[in-house]
Design a protein around this motif. Structure first.
Motif, PDB file in Angstrom:
ATOM      1  N   UNK A 166      67.520  24.408  46.402  1.00  0.00           N
ATOM      2  CA  UNK A 166      67.077  23.030  46.194  1.00  0.00           C
ATOM      3  C   UNK A 166      67.848  22.414  45.036  1.00  0.00           C
ATOM      4  N   UNK A 167      68.392  21.194  45.263  1.00  0.00           N
ATOM      5  CA  UNK A 167      69.144  20.469  44.235  1.00  0.00           C
ATOM      6  C   UNK A 167      68.600  19.055  44.160  1.00  0.00           C
ATOM      7  N   UNK A 168      68.255  18.627  42.953  1.00  0.00           N
ATOM      8  CA  UNK A 168      67.815  17.253  42.734  1.00  0.00           C
ATOM      9  C   UNK A 168      68.646  16.662  41.601  1.00  0.00           C
ATOM     10  N   UNK A 169      69.571  15.776  41.948  1.00  0.00           N
ATOM     11  CA  UNK A 169      70.395  15.069  40.956  1.00  0.00           C
ATOM     12  C   UNK A 169      70.196  13.568  41.124  1.00  0.00           C
ATOM     13  N   UNK A 170      69.015  13.180  41.529  1.00  0.00           N
ATOM     14  CA  UNK A 170      68.720  11.760  41.712  1.00  0.00           C
ATOM     15  C   UNK A 170      68.661  11.054  40.367  1.00  0.00           C
ATOM     16  N   UNK A 171      68.853   9.735  40.404  1.00  0.00           N
ATOM     17  CA  UNK A 171      68.725   8.945  39.193  1.00  0.00           C
ATOM     18  C   UNK A 171      69.828   9.170  38.187  1.00  0.00           C
TER      19      UNK A 171
END
Length: 705
Positions: A356-361
């Protein structure tokens, strides 16, 4: 033989009587204020407005008394409940509790007194052997008014595994030597107290036991002596979040813990750490979960990741990071959260274990080819709320993503992503005007949820939604599909979506949806058409939605609701017609008002005066629709309807007659035009012949003439 038959009959009757006595409906064994289940082993008295504990059977094993109004516990309350193993009394108004109240509960394993008004939990010094709870494993005293830890607790609960005293008013902790008796204690929760300082010997009694989890978050701690956690060799999870502990103090604490630390999980969220360095955390080599969420971090030293080889989860979201380097050194990393920073690029090529990768914002402007490598384990990728304008064709090469979020970017076009097992795709809030079939080349049969809302889509060309056999939710809201739907240009858009369950076409400038658009949606149960310009239900062809259960048509131009259409929608359960310009005239409003009285369909927001009110005529403007009670008899509306129908019929007849007349005139004109042209041609031909004869006589040079 006869005696045997009599004995068998007596035994059968005795068993039947026993079963009847223990049936759930027998009030002799079960209080009428409770519900008894599983032969009285489980008794549910929760949410019954009780102010006392009712009489209960000694067979009770699990007792729920939560969410009541009980203020006190009498000493004799639980004397007959020797088999009780779980007692839940949270969310009451109990002010005092004492060990003597629970002495008879020798089999009790879980005691929950959380969310009461306890100011003390009394345990006397001279506690007798028969007033201990040898089986108690969990004691929950959270959300009370305790100012100190319960005294003599180890004597009262020698086998305790979990102690939760979070969110009280405890100002200092002092686990003296008696706590070394709690050899089974694994979890200690002290969150939300008022512990501003922790001295070196405050946890002295805990250093001899294998404590595994310690939470000190939200305690307002400003100082911890470096030796406070020293020799707590079994400590695996430590939470210090939401405190005011400085960088130097933390560095001294972790240095004192040393390289032999067993810490696996560390939470430093919502603190003030500008830098995260190797000297701060490098000695915690067994860390598996590191949480530094929203801690004002500007810099993470790249060399730190070389010292954390077992890190599997890294959360550095909501900080001030402009770069995050050397993440590739974390070979075991599976979850990465770097949302809402200032990252312009990120290299994750060597992290094959990522799931899982979250680089939002962040501030990503493009996704380059191969920036993720070929990660077969990656399931979720969130790059929303960036400034992405382009995506390299190889950006997702080799991935097996199931969820991809590209929403809130600046994409104007998007072609084949190369993904093959994608289930959820979010492209909302972009600048897409064209959806090409290549976008869904390899994922048409796996996609279950597609969000294309808030774009500039006005039409679909070349059938981009072909073979969408698994799609269940389609969001097309806030686009410009109204003209295409009105002209029937999208008849094939839903042709392969036989399993579609939800479709949203809100805010698409829709005036009309031509017949046949919905014909392939045999299983759709929710249709949203809010914020459009539909004037009648028939204009939206909703009668074709044979399986729809929820219809949302608020914020349209409906002056009336056609009940004839609603009566034909056999599976309709909920409808929303709020915020429409209803006409409060008898013959227009009366059918809908009568339908509301007898229909089983639930009208959403019906009681809200602002959502269902009259707009016309002017004298009724602002009145609540359900307060409008027309007195005109239904018979008087019949001529109105018949006159309207008659006018409509005469109009259609007039149009047909006019068409026939025009056709006859055109044929006649054409006929006469043809005849006259023939006559003119004939006369012209004869005139030419005569002219030639005359001119030949007058002007010939032949001497014989």
């Amino acid at each position: 033989m006869a005696l045997l038959v009599v004995y068998s009959c007596c035994l059968f009757l005795a068993q039947a009587a026993y079963a009847t006595a223990f049936s759930e409906g027998n009030l002799e064994w079960c209080s009428h204020q409770c519900t008894c289940l599983n032969n009285y082993r489980t008794v549910d008295c929760a949410r019954r407005m009780l102010d006392h504990v009712p009489s209960l059977s000694n067979l009770t094993v699990n007792l729920y008394l939560d969410n009541n109004r009980i203020e006190r516990i009498a000493p004799e309350t639980f004397q007959t409940l020797g088999n009780l193993m779980m007692l839940n009394m949270e969310k009451n108004a109990i002010r005092t509790a004492a060990a003597s109240y629970f002495c008879s509960l020798q089999n009790l394993q879980i005691l929950n007194l959380g969310s009461n008004k306890l100011e003390a939990f009394l345990i006397p010094d001279n506690l007798t052997a028969d007033c201990k709870l040898p089986s108690l494993k969990q004691l929950i005293l959270s959300n009370n008014r305790l100012s100190a830890l319960p005294p003599n607790l180890p004597n009262f609960t020698p086998s305790l595994k979990l102690l939760n005293v979070s969110f009280n008013t405890i100002r200092s902790v002092s686990f003296n030597g008696s706590f070394s008796m709690l050899m089974s204690l694994r979890v200690l929760d002290l969150r939300g107290n008022q512990i501003h300082q922790i001295m070196a010997d405050d946890f002295a009694g805990l250093k001899a036991i294998p404590l595994n989890t310690l939470s000190l978050s939200e305690c307002g701690i400003v100082h911890i002596e470096p030796e406070a956690f020293h020799e707590m060799t079994e400590l695996a999870s430590l939470s210090l979040s939401r405190n005011l502990i400085g960088y130097n103090t933390l560095e001294a604490i972790f240095t004192a813990i040393g390289n032999d630390s067993q810490l696996v999980q560390l939470d430093l969220s919502e603190m003030f750490l500008q830098n995260v360095t190797a000297s701060l955390l490098g000695m915690l080599k067994r860390l598996s979960i590191l949480d530094i969420f929203e801690s004002s971090v500007h810099y993470v030293e790249p060399g730190l990741f070389d010292l954390l080889p077992e890190l599997e989860s890294l959360n550095v979201g909501h900080n001030e990071l402009h770069e995050l380097e050397n993440v590739g050194a974390l070979k075991q990393l599976r979850w990465l959260n770097a949302e809402w920073n200032h990252l312009t690029e990120l290299d994750l090529t060597d992290l094959d274990a990522l799931q899982s990768i979250d680089v939002s914002g962040n501030q990503l402007k493009m996704l380059p080819g191969g920036w993720l490598g070929a990660k077969e384990n990656l399931q979720l990728l969130n790059v929303s709320h960036n400034m992405i304008t382009s995506i390299h064709p190889e950006a997702f090469a080799g991935l097996s993503l199931q969820q991809l979020d590209l929403s809130h970017n600046w994409l104007s076009t998007l072609n084949d992503t190369g993904l093959q097992r994608l289930r959820k795709l979010n492209l909302s809030h972009n600048r897409l005007s064209v959806i090409t079939p290549q976008l869904f080349t390899n994922v048409a049969d796996t996609l279950e949820d597609v969000d294309l809302s808030h774009n500039n889509i006005s039409n679909f060309q070349q059938a981009p939604f072909k073979d969408f056999i698994s799609l269940q939710e389609l969001n097309l809201a806030y686009n410009r599909l109204g003209r295409a739907l009105g002209e029937g240009l999208l008849c094939d858009i839903f042709s392969s979506m036989g399993h579609l369950q939800q479709v949203d076409l809100s805010a698409n400038e829709i005036v009309q949806i031509s017949a046949g658009q919905w014909q392939h949606l045999h299983h759709v149960n929710t249709v949203a058409l809010s914020y459009n310009h539909i004037k009648r239900l028939g204009d939206a062809s909703v009668i074709e939605l044979t399986a729809v259960a929820r219809l949302v048509m608020d914020y349209n131009d409906l002056s009336a609701v056609d009940v004839d259409v609603l009566d034909k929608m056999d599976y309709l359960e909920e409808a929303d017609f709020g915020n429409n310009p209803f006409a409060c005239t008898p013959c227009v409003a009366l059918p809908f008002l009568r339908w509301l009285n007898h229909s089983t369909v639930r009208i959403l927001g019906k009681a809200d005066r602002q959502r269902y009110q009259c707009y016309m005529p002017p004298e009724f403007a602002g009145q609540y629709l359900l307060d409008y009670h027309p007195t005109i008899p239904d018979a008087d509306c019949k001529p109105h309807r018949e006159r309207h129908r008659s006018q409509l019929d005469w109009t259609m007849i007039a149009v047909a007659v006019a068409g026939v007349v025009v056709f006859i005139i055109l044929v006649t004109v054409l006929f006469f035009y043809t005849q006259i042209c023939q006559k003119i041609k004939s006369l012209h031909y004869r005139w030419q012949i005569r002219y030639r004869e005359v001119s030949g006589v007058e002007f010939t040079n032949d001497p014989k003439v």
